[in-house]
Motif scaffolding. Structure first.
Motif, mmCIF file in Angstrom:
data_model
loop_
_atom_site.group_PDB
_atom_site.id
_atom_site.type_symbol
_atom_site.label_atom_id
_atom_site.label_comp_id
_atom_site.label_asym_id
_atom_site.label_seq_id
_atom_site.Cartn_x
_atom_site.Cartn_y
_atom_site.Cartn_z
ATOM 1 N N MET A 1 0.823 -1.197 0.000
ATOM 2 C CA MET A 1 0.000 0.000 0.000
ATOM 3 C C MET A 1 0.867 1.261 0.000
ATOM 4 O O MET A 1 0.605 2.186 -0.745
ATOM 5 N N ARG A 2 1.903 1.292 0.840
ATOM 6 C CA ARG A 2 2.776 2.458 0.890
ATOM 7 C C ARG A 2 3.499 2.666 -0.429
ATOM 8 O O ARG A 2 3.681 3.795 -0.868
ATOM 9 N N GLU A 3 3.940 1.581 -1.024
ATOM 10 C CA GLU A 3 4.646 1.679 -2.299
ATOM 11 C C GLU A 3 3.743 2.268 -3.369
ATOM 12 O O GLU A 3 4.159 3.103 -4.176
ATOM 13 N N GLU A 4 2.485 1.841 -3.371
ATOM 14 C CA GLU A 4 1.532 2.357 -4.347
ATOM 15 C C GLU A 4 1.311 3.859 -4.140
ATOM 16 O O GLU A 4 1.303 4.638 -5.091
ATOM 17 N N PHE A 5 1.166 4.258 -2.894
ATOM 18 C CA PHE A 5 0.978 5.677 -2.590
ATOM 19 C C PHE A 5 2.211 6.474 -3.001
ATOM 20 O O PHE A 5 2.095 7.567 -3.575
ATOM 21 N N ALA A 6 3.393 5.944 -2.720
ATOM 22 C CA ALA A 6 4.631 6.634 -3.092
ATOM 23 C C ALA A 6 4.735 6.804 -4.604
ATOM 24 O O ALA A 6 5.151 7.860 -5.087
ATOM 25 N N ARG A 7 4.357 5.788 -5.358
ATOM 26 C CA ARG A 7 4.393 5.894 -6.825
ATOM 27 C C ARG A 7 3.414 6.949 -7.312
ATOM 28 O O ARG A 7 3.742 7.769 -8.171
ATOM 29 N N GLU A 8 2.206 6.927 -6.782
ATOM 30 C CA GLU A 8 1.193 7.910 -7.189
ATOM 31 C C GLU A 8 1.631 9.323 -6.818
ATOM 32 O O GLU A 8 1.460 10.258 -7.597
ATOM 33 N N SER A 9 2.197 9.486 -5.638
ATOM 34 C CA SER A 9 2.648 10.800 -5.188
ATOM 35 C C SER A 9 3.771 11.325 -6.067
ATOM 36 O O SER A 9 3.841 12.520 -6.363
ATOM 37 N N ALA A 10 4.663 10.432 -6.478
ATOM 38 C CA ALA A 10 5.785 10.843 -7.323
ATOM 39 C C ALA A 10 5.297 11.306 -8.690
ATOM 40 O O ALA A 10 5.897 12.197 -9.299
ATOM 41 N N ARG A 11 4.226 10.728 -9.172
ATOM 42 C CA ARG A 11 3.688 11.098 -10.488
ATOM 43 C C ARG A 11 2.834 12.348 -10.451
ATOM 44 O O ARG A 11 2.655 13.018 -11.465
ATOM 45 N N ALA A 12 2.287 12.665 -9.312
ATOM 46 C CA ALA A 12 1.376 13.808 -9.197
ATOM 47 C C ALA A 12 2.149 15.117 -9.339
ATOM 48 O O ALA A 12 3.267 15.250 -8.858
ATOM 49 N N SER A 13 1.542 16.062 -10.027
ATOM 50 C CA SER A 13 2.185 17.363 -10.151
ATOM 51 C C SER A 13 2.046 18.104 -8.826
ATOM 52 O O SER A 13 1.086 17.915 -8.087
ATOM 53 N N ARG A 14 3.034 18.942 -8.543
ATOM 54 C CA ARG A 14 3.035 19.677 -7.288
ATOM 55 C C ARG A 14 2.586 21.108 -7.530
ATOM 56 O O ARG A 14 2.947 21.723 -8.519
ATOM 57 N N ASP A 15 1.820 21.610 -6.613
ATOM 58 C CA ASP A 15 1.385 23.003 -6.656
ATOM 59 C C ASP A 15 2.312 23.786 -5.724
ATOM 60 O O ASP A 15 2.056 23.919 -4.532
ATOM 61 N N ARG A 16 3.416 24.245 -6.284
ATOM 62 C CA ARG A 16 4.426 24.906 -5.460
ATOM 63 C C ARG A 16 3.915 26.221 -4.865
ATOM 64 O O ARG A 16 4.313 26.593 -3.760
ATOM 65 N N LYS A 17 3.038 26.894 -5.562
ATOM 66 C CA LYS A 17 2.459 28.127 -5.016
ATOM 67 C C LYS A 17 1.673 27.808 -3.740
ATOM 68 O O LYS A 17 1.794 28.512 -2.733
ATOM 69 N N ALA A 18 0.916 26.738 -3.765
ATOM 70 C CA ALA A 18 0.149 26.321 -2.587
ATOM 71 C C ALA A 18 1.081 25.867 -1.467
ATOM 72 O O ALA A 18 0.829 26.152 -0.288
ATOM 73 N N GLU A 19 2.160 25.174 -1.827
ATOM 74 C CA GLU A 19 3.129 24.738 -0.822
ATOM 75 C C GLU A 19 3.777 25.943 -0.141
ATOM 76 O O GLU A 19 3.945 25.946 1.087
ATOM 77 N N ARG A 20 4.147 26.956 -0.926
ATOM 78 C CA ARG A 20 4.747 28.160 -0.336
ATOM 79 C C ARG A 20 3.744 28.864 0.582
ATOM 80 O O ARG A 20 4.107 29.297 1.674
ATOM 81 N N ALA A 21 2.507 28.970 0.148
ATOM 82 C CA ALA A 21 1.477 29.613 0.966
ATOM 83 C C ALA A 21 1.270 28.847 2.267
ATOM 84 O O ALA A 21 1.122 29.453 3.335
ATOM 85 N N PHE A 22 1.284 27.519 2.184
ATOM 86 C CA PHE A 22 1.125 26.689 3.375
ATOM 87 C C PHE A 22 2.265 26.945 4.360
ATOM 88 O O PHE A 22 2.032 27.163 5.559
ATOM 89 N N LEU A 23 3.497 26.940 3.861
ATOM 90 C CA LEU A 23 4.648 27.159 4.740
ATOM 91 C C LEU A 23 4.615 28.552 5.356
ATOM 92 O O LEU A 23 4.903 28.719 6.549
ATOM 93 N N LYS A 24 4.240 29.553 4.569
ATOM 94 C CA LYS A 24 4.161 30.914 5.101
ATOM 95 C C LYS A 24 3.093 31.022 6.191
ATOM 96 O O LYS A 24 3.290 31.717 7.189
ATOM 97 N N SER A 25 1.981 30.314 6.023
ATOM 98 C CA SER A 25 0.942 30.348 7.058
ATOM 99 C C SER A 25 1.427 29.649 8.327
ATOM 100 O O SER A 25 1.128 30.099 9.436
#
Length: 64
Positions: free
Chosen positions: A1-25
């Motif tokens: 299950m973890r391996e499957e999640f890791a593969r899916e996560s690696a393929r998913a595009s990242r929303d870096r703008k949202a990540e920056r906003a999250f860290l700033k908050s």
């Protein structure tokens, strides 16, 4: 299950703008947390700023 999640996560595009906003908050939350001492706040903010710098270093579009 973890391996499957890791593969899916690696393929998913990242929303870096949202990540920056999250860290700033999170930085603002750490700075205003009444339960943390000043040294704990400083440590938490420093860690979040390092992560923000790392993220911005990965994303050439985030730099002026």
């Amino acid at each position: 299950m973890r391996e499957e999640f890791a593969r899916e996560s690696a393929r998913a595009s990242r929303d870096r703008k949202a990540e920056r906003a999250f860290l700033k908050s999170k930085i603002e939350i750490a700075r205003s947390d009444r339960k943390l001492s000043e040294s704990e706040k400083a440590e938490a903010v420093a860690a979040l700023l390092r992560e923000l710098d790392r993220l911005e270093g990965e994303d050439p579009d985030s730099r002026p």
